[in-house]
Enzyme design. Structure first.
Site, PDB file in Angstrom:
ATOM      1  N   ARG A 181       5.003   3.165  -2.577  1.00 23.46           N
ATOM      2  CA  ARG A 181       3.868   3.220  -1.654  1.00 23.46           C
ATOM      3  C   ARG A 181       2.912   4.318  -2.102  1.00 23.46           C
ATOM      4  O   ARG A 181       3.064   5.484  -1.748  1.00 23.46           O
ATOM      5  CB  ARG A 181       4.358   3.471  -0.224  1.00 23.46           C
ATOM      6  CG  ARG A 181       3.305   3.168   0.835  1.00 23.46           C
ATOM      7  CD  ARG A 181       3.877   3.317   2.237  1.00 23.46           C
ATOM      8  NE  ARG A 181       4.900   2.341   2.508  1.00 23.46           N
ATOM      9  CZ  ARG A 181       4.668   1.091   2.926  1.00 23.46           C
ATOM     10  NH1 ARG A 181       3.436   0.679   3.115  1.00 23.46           N
ATOM     11  NH2 ARG A 181       5.672   0.263   3.152  1.00 23.46           N
ATOM     12  N   ARG A 206      -5.463   2.457  -1.149  1.00 27.91           N
ATOM     13  CA  ARG A 206      -5.131   2.310   0.267  1.00 27.91           C
ATOM     14  C   ARG A 206      -4.788   3.664   0.869  1.00 27.91           C
ATOM     15  O   ARG A 206      -3.973   4.410   0.323  1.00 27.91           O
ATOM     16  CB  ARG A 206      -3.958   1.346   0.456  1.00 27.91           C
ATOM     17  CG  ARG A 206      -4.272  -0.060  -0.042  1.00 27.91           C
ATOM     18  CD  ARG A 206      -3.165  -1.032   0.225  1.00 27.91           C
ATOM     19  NE  ARG A 206      -3.448  -2.319  -0.414  1.00 27.91           N
ATOM     20  CZ  ARG A 206      -2.636  -3.371  -0.382  1.00 27.91           C
ATOM     21  NH1 ARG A 206      -1.478  -3.291   0.273  1.00 27.91           N
ATOM     22  NH2 ARG A 206      -2.963  -4.500  -0.993  1.00 27.91           N
ATOM     23  N   GLU A 227       9.621  -5.503  -0.846  1.00 26.02           N
ATOM     24  CA  GLU A 227       8.521  -6.439  -1.079  1.00 26.02           C
ATOM     25  C   GLU A 227       7.799  -6.124  -2.389  1.00 26.02           C
ATOM     26  O   GLU A 227       7.482  -4.979  -2.679  1.00 26.02           O
ATOM     27  CB  GLU A 227       7.530  -6.350   0.079  1.00 26.02           C
ATOM     28  CG  GLU A 227       6.285  -7.225  -0.107  1.00 26.02           C
ATOM     29  CD  GLU A 227       5.090  -6.711   0.680  1.00 26.02           C
ATOM     30  OE1 GLU A 227       3.956  -6.919   0.223  1.00 26.02           O
ATOM     31  OE2 GLU A 227       5.296  -6.105   1.744  1.00 26.02           O
ATOM     32  N   ARG A 239       5.418  -1.502  -8.541  1.00 27.36           N
ATOM     33  CA  ARG A 239       6.725  -1.879  -8.000  1.00 27.36           C
ATOM     34  C   ARG A 239       7.533  -2.658  -9.034  1.00 27.36           C
ATOM     35  O   ARG A 239       8.774  -2.562  -9.065  1.00 27.36           O
ATOM     36  CB  ARG A 239       6.544  -2.692  -6.715  1.00 27.36           C
ATOM     37  CG  ARG A 239       5.944  -1.870  -5.581  1.00 27.36           C
ATOM     38  CD  ARG A 239       5.931  -2.593  -4.245  1.00 27.36           C
ATOM     39  NE  ARG A 239       5.352  -1.747  -3.204  1.00 27.36           N
ATOM     40  CZ  ARG A 239       5.462  -1.966  -1.912  1.00 27.36           C
ATOM     41  NH1 ARG A 239       6.142  -3.025  -1.476  1.00 27.36           N
ATOM     42  NH2 ARG A 239       4.910  -1.139  -1.032  1.00 27.36           N
ATOM     43  N   SER A 294       3.246 -10.673  -1.452  1.00 25.50           N
ATOM     44  CA  SER A 294       3.049 -11.476  -0.246  1.00 25.50           C
ATOM     45  C   SER A 294       2.121 -12.619  -0.607  1.00 25.50           C
ATOM     46  O   SER A 294       1.014 -12.385  -1.100  1.00 25.50           O
ATOM     47  CB  SER A 294       2.418 -10.640   0.881  1.00 25.50           C
ATOM     48  OG  SER A 294       3.383  -9.870   1.534  1.00 25.50           O
TER      49      SER A 294
END
Length: 424
Positions: A277, A262, A349, A391, A352
Site C-alpha cells: 500500500r 493515492r 488483492e 504487488r 480488481s
C-alpha cells in the site's frame, strides 16, 4: 451515475438494492425526486410560456398590418421573456442540485452479485496452484529487499515521505521487466497499448467516479484543477468522453502502464511496511468499452486476461467475487484476483476486474451507434488491473525466495532480465 428514469419508475427498488451495499440512500433519493418534481413543473411552466410567446409573436405582424397598436402585446412579450429567463435559470439550478446528489450515489449491484457485508462474505470461485511451501522459514519481501539492497524505503522517506520506495539495481530492473512483460502479454491478446498522461482534470476524475465523493483520497495539484492519476483507468476511460463510437469498433480494449498516486486517506495503519500500500506505485491497467449485451462476457475475458499473467509467472492465486458490501463505488460487479503472500500466510488483492454498466458512461457521456440513423446509446465500461506491478514484484520476491536469501527470476521473465536470480 444512476439513470434518473430508474429512480422515477421504482425508487424503492433502487433504495433496496443500495441497502445491500451497507448504506441507506433513501434520504438522498427522496431529495433527487423532489428536485426532479420541481424541475419538471418548472419545465412545464416554461414550455407553456414559450408557447404563449410564440403565439404572441405571430400576432404582432397581423396587428401592425391592420394599423393596430402593438404596445400592449409588446409589453406582454417583454414580461414573458423575463418570466421564461427566470424559469430557465430555475431549471438549471434544480438540475445542478439534482446532479450534485446523483454524483455521490453508488452504482446498483448486478443481480448476480452475492449479498454480503464485507470481504469475509466474498466467495472464492477458483484458484490456481497451492500456496507455496518452504522447507525453511520464509522472509517478507521488505526483509529480503533490504538484505539484497533492492528496496530502500528509508531513503525514499527522507526524500519524500512514508509509503514511498526507491527500487535499486536488480530491484529496479525487476520492476521494469514486469511492466514490459505485462504490456507485451496483453497486446498479444488484442489490447491496444496507450501511454497516458499522469495528470488529469476534474471532469475526468468525475467521469470515472473518483470525484466528488473521494476527493480526499486524491492528490490535487495546487494552482489549477488538476489531479495526479490514481489509476490509468481515469485517462483511458476519458479518452472517449463526449464521443459517439461506431458499434462496429466495439469492444474497444486498451492496456496502459502508468504510475498511480493515492493519498490512501482512509487506510491509516494498514500495510505500512513493504510494497502493498504505497502513495505512488506502478500498474498496468486494462480498459474496455462494450455493448451492454456483451459486457458480461467481456468481464469474464478481462478477468481471464489478468489471470493469464499470474499463471505465466507461476504465482499461486485465487479469484473471489466481491459481495455487495465490498464493491467499489462505481462497480456493478467485481472479481478480485488475490495472490498468495507467504509473509502473511494468506492472499492479498493484486487486481480488481469490474463492470461499471453505463454508470461511468452516463457521467462521461460516452455513447455508441449501431448505424448513422440509429439513436445513440450509452456504452458499458469495464476495467481491471493487469496487474499492480509493485504487488507482483512483492509476490515474486516472497514466492521465489531461496534459503540462501536469493530470489529466483520466474521463467516467464527470462527474456526481460539477463539475471536468472537476484543475489546479494
Amino acid at each position: 451515475m444512476i439513470d434518473i428514469k430508474l429512480l422515477r419508475n421504482d425508487p424503492q427498488a433502487v433504495v433496496g438494492a443500495l441497502k445491500n451495499r451497507g448504506a441507506d440512500y433513501k434520504k438522498e433519493i427522496d431529495g433527487i425526486l423532489e428536485f426532479d418534481r420541481l424541475r419538471l413543473d418548472a419545465l412545464q411552466r416554461a414550455e407553456t410560456k414559450k408557447h404563449e410567446q410564440n403565439k404572441a409573436s405571430k400576432e404582432i405582424p397581423k396587428i401592425k398590418s391592420s394599423g393596430g397598436d402593438t404596445s400592449e402585446i409588446m409589453e406582454r412579450m417583454k414580461s414573458l421573456s423575463s418570466e421564461i429567463k427566470q424559469l430557465d435559470d430555475e431549471i438549471r439550478r434544480l438540475d445542478a442540485m439534482q446532479n450534485e446528489i446523483l454524483l455521490v450515489i453508488p452504482n446498483i449491484p448486478d443481480p448476480s452479485v452475492p449479498v454480503g457485508a464485507d470481504e469475509n462474505d466474498n466467495p472464492v470461485i477458483r484458484s490456481f496452484m497451492e500456496p507455496t511451501v518452504f522447507d525453511f522459514q520464509p522472509k517478507s519481501h521488505w526483509e529480503l529487499g533490504a538484505e539484497l539492497g533492492i528496496l530502500d524505503p528509508e531513503t525514499a522517506a527522507k526524500v519524500t515521505g512514508a509509503r514511498f520506495h526507491f527500487y535499486k539495481g536488480q530491484g529496479a530492473r525487476l520492476e521494469r521487466a514486469v511492466i514490459n512483460f505485462f504490456l507485451d502479454t496483453h497486446t498479444k491478446e488484442g489490447y491496444t497499448e496507450v501511454f497516458p498522461p499522469f495528470i488529469v482534470n476534474r471532469q475526468s476524475m468525475t467521469g470515472t467516479g473518483q470525484l466528488p465523493k473521494f476527493e480526499e483520497d486524491a492528490f490535487k495539484l495546487e494552482g489549477g484543477d488538476y489531479f495526479l492519476v490514481p489509476t490509468a483507468e481515469v485517462p483511458i476511460t476519458n479518452m472517449h468522453r463526449n464521443e459517439i463510437l461506431p458499434a462496429d469498433r466495439l469492444p474497444l480494449s486498451y492496456c496502459a502502464y502508468s504510475a498511480c498516486f493515492r493519498a490512501e486517506a482512509g487506510s491509516a495503519g494498514r500495510d505500512t511496511r513493504g510494497l502493498i500500500r504505497q502513495h505512488q506505485f506502478n500498474k498496468v491497467e486494462l480498459v474496455k468499452f462494450s455493448r451492454p449485451e456483451d459486457a458480461a462476457d467481456q468481464l469474464e475475458k478481462l478477468t481471464a486476461d489478468a489471470e493469464r499473467v499470474l499463471r505465466l509467472l507461476e504465482l499461486p492465486y485465487r479469484v473471489v467475487t466481491l459481495c455487495t458490501g465490498d464493491m467499489g463505488f462505481s462497480s456493478a460487479k467485481t472479481y478480485d484476483i488475490e495472490v498468495y503472500m507467504p509473509s502473511c500466510n494468506g492472499y492479498r488483492e493484486i487486481s480488481s476486474c469490474s463492470c461499471f454498466t453505463d454508470f461511468q458512461a452516463r457521467r462521461a457521456n460516452i455513447r455508441y451507434k449501431e448505424s448513422i440513423n440509429d439513436k445513440a446509446q450509452l456504452v458499458y465500461t469495464l476495467n481491471g488491473s493487469g496487474l499492480a506491478v509493485g504487488r507482483t514484484v512483492a509476490a515474486i520476491i516472497e514466492n521465489f525466495q531461496n534459503q540462501d536469501g536469493s530470489i529466483t527470476i520466474p521463467k516467464a521473465l527470462a527474456g526481460y532480465m539477463e539475471e536468472e536470480s537476484i543475489d546479494s
